[in-house]
Design an enzyme around this catalytic site. Sequence first.
Site, PDB file in Angstrom:
ATOM      1  N   PHE A  66       0.806  -1.218   0.000  1.00 13.55           N
ATOM      2  CA  PHE A  66       0.000   0.000   0.000  1.00 13.55           C
ATOM      3  C   PHE A  66       0.837   1.265   0.000  1.00 13.55           C
ATOM      4  CE2 PHE A  66      -3.077  -3.067   1.656  1.00 13.55           C
ATOM      5  CZ  PHE A  66      -4.174  -2.768   0.875  1.00 13.55           C
TER       6      PHE A  66
ATOM      7  N   HIS B 142      13.884  -8.403   2.409  1.00 18.85           N
ATOM      8  CA  HIS B 142      13.026  -8.050   3.538  1.00 18.85           C
ATOM      9  C   HIS B 142      13.608  -8.638   4.817  1.00 18.85           C
ATOM     10  CE1 HIS B 142       9.979  -7.060   0.483  1.00 18.85           C
ATOM     11  NE2 HIS B 142       9.421  -6.341   1.435  1.00 18.85           N
TER      12      HIS B 142
ATOM     13  N   LYS C  34       9.612 -12.271   7.538  1.00 23.26           N
ATOM     14  CA  LYS C  34       8.632 -12.336   6.444  1.00 23.26           C
ATOM     15  C   LYS C  34       8.488 -13.774   5.974  1.00 23.26           C
ATOM     16  CE  LYS C  34       7.324 -10.008   2.141  1.00 23.26           C
ATOM     17  NZ  LYS C  34       5.986  -9.681   2.663  1.00 23.26           N
TER      18      LYS C  34
ATOM     19  N   THR D  99       5.112  -7.663  -3.638  1.00 19.54           N
ATOM     20  CA  THR D  99       5.539  -6.522  -4.451  1.00 19.54           C
ATOM     21  C   THR D  99       6.502  -6.958  -5.542  1.00 19.54           C
ATOM     22  OG1 THR D  99       5.261  -5.041  -2.571  1.00 19.54           O
ATOM     23  CG2 THR D  99       6.647  -4.260  -4.383  1.00 19.54           C
TER      24      THR D  99
END
Length: 247
Positions: free
Chosen positions: A101, A133, A137, A144
């Site tokens: 987002f 990342h 995660k 993405t």
Amino acid sequence: MRIALVGYGRMGRAVEEAARARGDEIVARLDREDRIDAAALAGAEVAIEFSVPSSAPLNLRRLAEAGVDTVSGTTGWDPAQGEVDAAVRAAGTGLLVAANFSLGVGFFHRIVREAARLAAGVPDYDVHLYEAHHRHKLDHPSGTARMLADSVVELFAGKDRWEESPPAGRPEREVVYLSVARAGEIAGTHVVSFEGPNDRVELRHEARDRGGFAVGAVEAAHWVRGRPGVHTLGDWLRDRFTDSPSP
């Protein structure tokens, strides 16, 4: 706006901070062991869901059944699963599922798409993607990175698919390779490199912290409120970037 947080981990707490800064009210904080129903949602107008891949489909169905519009940033599951879409449409609620987002990532995605299209006019170039990342995660590549790789395959001449690299054998010219790293507390880094015989053009987005993702999720929650149906990232960003093509 009254917001319910579904998933109260690192992203859930970052979203709470962003929502409060905007003047929104957090009326419910629900985590893995909490049941999702109208009573638990405490009059929420929108839910923001950041959970885990195994929980997301059921969470989204229950939120729809409770009559609450939702944005979900959980990655690693198939957002096109029919039972989720059917539940949302039957309930007449709104749902926006997105891998990321961050408005900066939305901006970056458009730059990558345009660069991939332009590369068709430059001979002998290849393309490679890299993402990193934090070690907590669960999914890899990230949602993405998958979105970026899909766009490169769509627009970069001569590529017909992407794969996580490195390959076991000789690299195939038709494949876009995507490298992945998980280490420390990296908030999120995505790099797209166009490799020429004499130079390199590199595009990079590096998140400093989770704040950008959280602010975007809250903005998306305001957008989805009162918009029934299943929406894509492109639907939201088309309104946000009014002069840009949708992804």
